[in-house]
Design a protein around this motif. Structure first.
Motif, mmCIF file in Angstrom:
data_model
loop_
_atom_site.group_PDB
_atom_site.id
_atom_site.type_symbol
_atom_site.label_atom_id
_atom_site.label_comp_id
_atom_site.label_asym_id
_atom_site.label_seq_id
_atom_site.Cartn_x
_atom_site.Cartn_y
_atom_site.Cartn_z
ATOM 1 N N ARG A 30 0.823 -1.216 0.000
ATOM 2 C CA ARG A 30 0.000 0.000 0.000
ATOM 3 C C ARG A 30 0.853 1.261 0.000
ATOM 4 O O ARG A 30 0.342 2.355 -0.157
ATOM 5 N N GLN B 208 -3.562 5.982 -14.081
ATOM 6 C CA GLN B 208 -4.506 6.848 -13.365
ATOM 7 C C GLN B 208 -5.389 6.023 -12.422
ATOM 8 O O GLN B 208 -5.610 6.415 -11.271
ATOM 9 N N ARG C 263 -3.261 4.808 -9.466
ATOM 10 C CA ARG C 263 -2.980 5.900 -8.515
ATOM 11 C C ARG C 263 -4.215 6.234 -7.676
ATOM 12 O O ARG C 263 -4.103 6.551 -6.489
ATOM 13 N N ALA C 264 -5.375 6.171 -8.276
ATOM 14 C CA ALA C 264 -6.604 6.456 -7.533
ATOM 15 C C ALA C 264 -6.855 5.397 -6.457
ATOM 16 O O ALA C 264 -7.298 5.712 -5.357
ATOM 17 N N ARG C 265 -6.546 4.158 -6.778
ATOM 18 C CA ARG C 265 -6.771 3.061 -5.821
ATOM 19 C C ARG C 265 -5.658 2.938 -4.787
ATOM 20 O O ARG C 265 -5.881 2.406 -3.706
ATOM 21 N N HIS C 266 -4.459 3.416 -5.133
ATOM 22 C CA HIS C 266 -3.294 3.277 -4.253
ATOM 23 C C HIS C 266 -2.554 4.609 -4.165
ATOM 24 O O HIS C 266 -1.447 4.744 -4.675
ATOM 25 N N PRO C 267 -3.154 5.599 -3.503
ATOM 26 C CA PRO C 267 -2.576 6.942 -3.508
ATOM 27 C C PRO C 267 -1.211 7.052 -2.815
ATOM 28 O O PRO C 267 -0.471 7.994 -3.071
ATOM 29 N N ARG C 268 -0.853 6.095 -1.982
ATOM 30 C CA ARG C 268 0.431 6.169 -1.276
ATOM 31 C C ARG C 268 1.533 5.399 -2.008
ATOM 32 O O ARG C 268 2.642 5.277 -1.503
ATOM 33 N N GLU D 225 3.870 5.415 -5.252
ATOM 34 C CA GLU D 225 4.363 6.280 -6.322
ATOM 35 C C GLU D 225 4.523 5.457 -7.596
ATOM 36 O O GLU D 225 5.053 4.353 -7.563
#
Length: 126
Positions: free
Chosen positions: A41, A64, A67-72, A74
């Protein structure tokens, strides 16, 4: 201190207590970050992609959504010719490859598994 008596902290005691609380809070965050990293995560995903595919809409859409599902986590896109991606995967230089792979690559177990995953996502068969 006997029961019923109220104690007061000195200035040094208050300073120590404040520092101890901050240390415990940082330790709790470090434990949570370690768990999140172990569970994927938090971290970095390096995506090797063939420049010839850069203009397709699929890769930006995938990134995209990820990134939306796993914002932490990179996401670092890295231009890399398809023929160099398997070696980069094996060497740990990229986390995933997005490119063209020949039928000869199907003999490589790593490429075969990636192709199976890709085919299941796209609903196609080879």
């Amino acid at each position: 201190m006997p029961s019923g008596r109220e104690g007061k902290l000195s200035a040094a005691g208050r300073s120590f207590l404040e520092g101890a609380r901050a240390t415990l809070a940082r330790a709790a965050l470090a434990v949570e970050d370690a768990r999140a990293t172990a569970q994927g995560r938090i971290g970095t995903v390096v995506v090797g992609f063939d420049g010839a595919l850069a203009d397709t809409l699929l890769l930006p859409e995938i990134v995209q959504t990820f990134r939306a599902r796993h914002p932490r986590v990179e996401v670092r896109p890295r231009p890399l010719p398809s023929e160099e991606q398997v070696a980069a995967l094996r060497d740990g230089k990229i986390s995933v490859g997005y490119g063209y792979h020949s039928a000869m690559d199907d003999k490589d177990p790593l490429v075969r598994s990636l192709l199976e995953i890709t085919n299941s996502v796209h609903g196609s068969s080879r």
